[in-house]
Design a protein around this motif. Sequence first.
Motif, PDB file in Angstrom:
ATOM      1  N   GLY A  99       0.706  -1.536   0.025  1.00  0.00           N
ATOM      2  CA  GLY A  99      -0.092  -0.008  -0.012  1.00  0.00           C
ATOM      3  C   GLY A  99       0.967   1.114  -0.050  1.00  0.00           C
ATOM      4  N   GLY A 100       2.346   1.008  -0.287  1.00  0.00           N
ATOM      5  CA  GLY A 100       2.829   2.435  -0.155  1.00  0.00           C
ATOM      6  C   GLY A 100       3.102   2.847   1.200  1.00  0.00           C
ATOM      7  N   ALA A 101       2.871   2.136   2.167  1.00  0.00           N
ATOM      8  CA  ALA A 101       2.634   2.630   3.567  1.00  0.00           C
ATOM      9  C   ALA A 101       3.911   2.882   4.321  1.00  0.00           C
ATOM     10  N   THR A 102       4.854   3.541   3.735  1.00  0.00           N
ATOM     11  CA  THR A 102       6.176   3.624   4.321  1.00  0.00           C
ATOM     12  C   THR A 102       6.397   5.062   4.182  1.00  0.00           C
ATOM     13  N   ALA A 103       7.217   5.463   5.379  1.00  0.00           N
ATOM     14  CA  ALA A 103       7.629   6.887   5.511  1.00  0.00           C
ATOM     15  C   ALA A 103       8.240   7.423   4.016  1.00  0.00           C
ATOM     16  N   GLY A 104       7.809   8.633   3.612  1.00  0.00           N
ATOM     17  CA  GLY A 104       8.143   9.213   2.403  1.00  0.00           C
ATOM     18  C   GLY A 104       7.687   8.577   1.111  1.00  0.00           C
ATOM     19  N   GLY A 105       6.705   7.163   1.156  1.00  0.00           N
ATOM     20  CA  GLY A 105       5.888   6.499   0.191  1.00  0.00           C
ATOM     21  C   GLY A 105       4.848   7.404  -0.499  1.00  0.00           C
ATOM     22  N   VAL A 106       4.357   6.757  -1.355  1.00  0.00           N
ATOM     23  CA  VAL A 106       3.130   7.328  -1.937  1.00  0.00           C
ATOM     24  C   VAL A 106       1.971   7.446  -1.186  1.00  0.00           C
ATOM     25  N   TYR A 107       1.844   6.652  -0.309  1.00  0.00           N
ATOM     26  CA  TYR A 107       0.420   6.482   0.621  1.00  0.00           C
ATOM     27  C   TYR A 107       0.836   7.779   1.650  1.00  0.00           C
TER      28      TYR A 107
ATOM     29  N   PHE B 105       1.898   7.005   9.170  1.00  0.00           N
ATOM     30  CA  PHE B 105       3.122   6.820   9.365  1.00  0.00           C
ATOM     31  C   PHE B 105       3.631   5.456   9.829  1.00  0.00           C
ATOM     32  N   ARG B 106       3.373   4.678   8.750  1.00  0.00           N
ATOM     33  CA  ARG B 106       3.635   3.197   9.145  1.00  0.00           C
ATOM     34  C   ARG B 106       4.858   2.598   8.373  1.00  0.00           C
ATOM     35  N   THR B 107       5.522   1.740   8.767  1.00  0.00           N
ATOM     36  CA  THR B 107       6.574   0.947   8.124  1.00  0.00           C
ATOM     37  C   THR B 107       6.215  -0.155   7.309  1.00  0.00           C
ATOM     38  N   SER B 108       4.753  -0.656   7.777  1.00  0.00           N
ATOM     39  CA  SER B 108       4.307  -1.648   6.867  1.00  0.00           C
ATOM     40  C   SER B 108       2.807  -1.760   6.937  1.00  0.00           C
ATOM     41  N   SER B 109       2.026  -2.288   5.991  1.00  0.00           N
ATOM     42  CA  SER B 109       0.664  -2.220   5.998  1.00  0.00           C
ATOM     43  C   SER B 109       0.022  -3.126   7.086  1.00  0.00           C
ATOM     44  N   GLY B 110       0.916  -4.228   7.581  1.00  0.00           N
ATOM     45  CA  GLY B 110       0.309  -5.035   8.751  1.00  0.00           C
ATOM     46  C   GLY B 110       0.583  -4.333  10.076  1.00  0.00           C
ATOM     47  N   LYS B 111       1.138  -3.613  10.169  1.00  0.00           N
ATOM     48  CA  LYS B 111       1.446  -3.056  11.554  1.00  0.00           C
ATOM     49  C   LYS B 111       0.352  -2.355  12.276  1.00  0.00           C
ATOM     50  N   PRO B 112      -0.224  -2.987  13.423  1.00  0.00           N
ATOM     51  CA  PRO B 112      -1.414  -2.346  14.076  1.00  0.00           C
ATOM     52  C   PRO B 112      -1.154  -0.975  14.367  1.00  0.00           C
ATOM     53  N   PRO B 113      -2.291  -0.319  14.093  1.00  0.00           N
ATOM     54  CA  PRO B 113      -2.103   1.322  14.170  1.00  0.00           C
ATOM     55  C   PRO B 113      -1.865   1.641  15.705  1.00  0.00           C
TER      56      PRO B 113
END
Length: 202
Positions: free
Chosen positions: A70-78, A134-142
Amino acid sequence: HQAAAFLPSPSVADPRIVTCNAVRRPDHEVCGSDVGDAPTTRRSFSDSLVKGSVGISLAFLSSSRANASGGATAGGVYLLSAKQRYNQRVIAGIKSFLTLDARDLGQVNAFFASTTEGGWEDLSAAGYLLSNAFRTSSGKPPDSLPSVKKWKAFAKEIELLKRALSKKDGDKVLSAYKDAEEKLDAYLDAVELPSVMELKQM
């Protein structure tokens, strides 16, 4: 009849013309001209083709992994997209909060009653969604994210402020307001926004 005798026979090859089939090796076929053209080999062509294919495959794999998360990385598209959607709303809400005179219960009540940008309802939604980006992976709990924890710490003080407001307890409203303001800098830093001091000067 005598002129025809001087014409070259079509069956005799011109010795100056070298064809690709004229020079062969078991694993190497040379095709070049008599002016020094660089030879091309089957092996070098195959190597180039393989290297190009590997490069394309790696680029595609890298892109696929980013899309899968999901591009959910710092500086990523998400994250960039979330900043575009929520930054301005969060800044507007926090600036409204910081300009409140906590001793004026009517003014504080209006902040919570507003449903537009700049009021608590919009800030509470945008503030949480921005912290969740501000996630490092899409599977990390909020709830495990530092930014979400900082937001919840601020929101907890806001709930105490609302409770004091509902009781029209001016002293507790002022105290809760100051406590909430103290929690803001940690949140603003976590979501890469200007500090409380900077926002007050904007």
